[in-house]
Design an enzyme around this catalytic site. Structure first.
Site, PDB file in Angstrom:
ATOM      1  N   PHE A  94       0.489 -22.548  -2.732  1.00  0.00           N
ATOM      2  CA  PHE A  94       1.800 -22.187  -3.265  1.00  0.00           C
ATOM      3  C   PHE A  94       2.139 -20.766  -2.840  1.00  0.00           C
ATOM      4  O   PHE A  94       1.261 -19.909  -2.795  1.00  0.00           O
ATOM      5  CB  PHE A  94       1.779 -22.189  -4.799  1.00  0.00           C
ATOM      6  CG  PHE A  94       1.417 -23.491  -5.433  1.00  0.00           C
ATOM      7  CD1 PHE A  94       2.383 -24.465  -5.639  1.00  0.00           C
ATOM      8  CD2 PHE A  94       0.122 -23.747  -5.846  1.00  0.00           C
ATOM      9  CE1 PHE A  94       2.060 -25.666  -6.247  1.00  0.00           C
ATOM     10  CE2 PHE A  94      -0.214 -24.938  -6.468  1.00  0.00           C
ATOM     11  CZ  PHE A  94       0.759 -25.903  -6.658  1.00  0.00           C
ATOM     12  N   HIS A 149      11.656 -22.729  -6.473  1.00  0.00           N
ATOM     13  CA  HIS A 149      11.301 -23.995  -7.130  1.00  0.00           C
ATOM     14  C   HIS A 149       9.865 -24.235  -6.695  1.00  0.00           C
ATOM     15  O   HIS A 149       9.578 -24.240  -5.494  1.00  0.00           O
ATOM     16  CB  HIS A 149      12.218 -25.116  -6.636  1.00  0.00           C
ATOM     17  CG  HIS A 149      12.011 -26.441  -7.296  1.00  0.00           C
ATOM     18  ND1 HIS A 149      13.052 -27.119  -7.884  1.00  0.00           N
ATOM     19  CD2 HIS A 149      10.919 -27.218  -7.451  1.00  0.00           C
ATOM     20  CE1 HIS A 149      12.608 -28.272  -8.362  1.00  0.00           C
ATOM     21  NE2 HIS A 149      11.296 -28.350  -8.107  1.00  0.00           N
ATOM     22  N   LEU A 150       8.980 -24.391  -7.654  1.00  0.00           N
ATOM     23  CA  LEU A 150       7.572 -24.556  -7.321  1.00  0.00           C
ATOM     24  C   LEU A 150       7.385 -25.665  -6.300  1.00  0.00           C
ATOM     25  O   LEU A 150       7.918 -26.762  -6.462  1.00  0.00           O
ATOM     26  CB  LEU A 150       6.767 -24.884  -8.589  1.00  0.00           C
ATOM     27  CG  LEU A 150       5.267 -25.042  -8.361  1.00  0.00           C
ATOM     28  CD1 LEU A 150       4.633 -23.693  -8.028  1.00  0.00           C
ATOM     29  CD2 LEU A 150       4.615 -25.668  -9.575  1.00  0.00           C
ATOM     30  N   HIS A 151       6.658 -25.369  -5.248  1.00  0.00           N
ATOM     31  CA  HIS A 151       6.332 -26.382  -4.241  1.00  0.00           C
ATOM     32  C   HIS A 151       5.027 -26.002  -3.573  1.00  0.00           C
ATOM     33  O   HIS A 151       4.746 -24.834  -3.330  1.00  0.00           O
ATOM     34  CB  HIS A 151       7.449 -26.564  -3.207  1.00  0.00           C
ATOM     35  CG  HIS A 151       7.825 -25.324  -2.469  1.00  0.00           C
ATOM     36  ND1 HIS A 151       8.576 -24.313  -3.020  1.00  0.00           N
ATOM     37  CD2 HIS A 151       7.531 -24.924  -1.209  1.00  0.00           C
ATOM     38  CE1 HIS A 151       8.754 -23.342  -2.126  1.00  0.00           C
ATOM     39  NE2 HIS A 151       8.118 -23.692  -1.012  1.00  0.00           N
ATOM     40  N   GLN A 152       4.235 -27.021  -3.323  1.00  0.00           N
ATOM     41  CA  GLN A 152       2.937 -26.831  -2.679  1.00  0.00           C
ATOM     42  C   GLN A 152       3.061 -27.207  -1.208  1.00  0.00           C
ATOM     43  O   GLN A 152       3.570 -28.278  -0.881  1.00  0.00           O
ATOM     44  CB  GLN A 152       1.895 -27.718  -3.354  1.00  0.00           C
ATOM     45  CG  GLN A 152       0.514 -27.585  -2.780  1.00  0.00           C
ATOM     46  CD  GLN A 152      -0.462 -28.494  -3.487  1.00  0.00           C
ATOM     47  OE1 GLN A 152      -0.301 -29.704  -3.472  1.00  0.00           O
ATOM     48  NE2 GLN A 152      -1.462 -27.908  -4.114  1.00  0.00           N
TER      49      GLN A 152
END
Length: 166
Positions: free
Chosen positions: A109, A121-124
C-alpha cells in the site's frame, strides 16, 4: 531529459498533474459505480472488493485490489475485509504466476501523499517482477520500458477471474 521526467510511467505525467485526470472526487469509487468519465479497468468485483488492472502499470500484470467502501488506511478494514482481501490477494498472485510467469512480486500500500499515493482510496498494489526488467540506473539513463498494454492485461485477467468466488 531531467531526472524527474524519467521516473514517470509512460503517459502518467499528465494524469499526475491533473491534465488528463477525470474531475471526480474518487477515481476508485467512480470505477465501482461504472462512471463513463473514468476509464474502467475492472477485472473482478464482489460485494466488498474489486480487482483492477493499473491503467499506468509498472510491469505487465500490475493490478490493484481495493475495498468498495471509501477508506484511506489499512487500519480501517474490518476483520472480515482483511480475510476477504487476503483470499483475493492469494488468488490474484496465483493467477498472475500462471498468466505471466514473473520471478517475484512487490505487494503493498502507498498510504498518504508523501508515500507516493496518487489516489486517496485504500488500494493494494500487486506488481509482478521479471528477471529482465530494467534497473534503476537504466531508467535514469533514459532507457524505456515497454510492457503489455493494460487493456490486454485486463482481458487476460478477466478470463482468469471469471469463475473466482470469494
Amino acid at each position: 531529459m531531467s531526472f524527474d521526467e524519467q521516473l514517470f510511467i509512460l503517459n502518467k505525467k499528465k494524469y499526475l498533474t491533473g491534465e488528463s485526470r477525470p474531475k471526480v472526487d474518487c477515481i476508485l469509487c467512480e470505477v465501482c459505480k461504472n462512471n463513463p468519465e473514468v476509464e474502467n479497468m475492472l477485472v473482478w468485483k464482489n460485494d466488498m472488493f474489486a480487482v483492477s488492472v493499473n491503467l499506468y502499470p509498472y510491469t505487465s500484470g500490475h493490478v490493484l485490489i481495493f475495498p468498495l467502501r471509501h477508506i484511506t488506511e489499512p487500519s480501517q478494514l474490518t476483520d472480515n475485509e482483511v480475510i476477504c482481501m487476503h483470499k483475493i490477494q492469494t488468488f490474484t498472485i496465483e493467477t498472475l504466476k500462471k498468466l505471466y510467469n514473473p520471478g517475484g512480486f512487490n505487494i503493498g500500500f502507498n498510504v498518504g501523499y508523501c508515500s507516493g499515493a496518487s489516489i486517496e482510496h485504500l488500494h493494494q498494489h500487486i506488481v509482478p517482477r521479471y528477471k529482465r526488467e530494467l534497473g534503476f540506473i537504466d531508467v535514469i539513463a533514459g532507457a524505456k520500458i515497454f510492457i503489455e498494454d493494460p487493456h490486454e492485461s485486463m482481458k487476460n485477467l478477466r478470463k482468469a477471474f471469471k469463475d473466482f468466488k470469494n
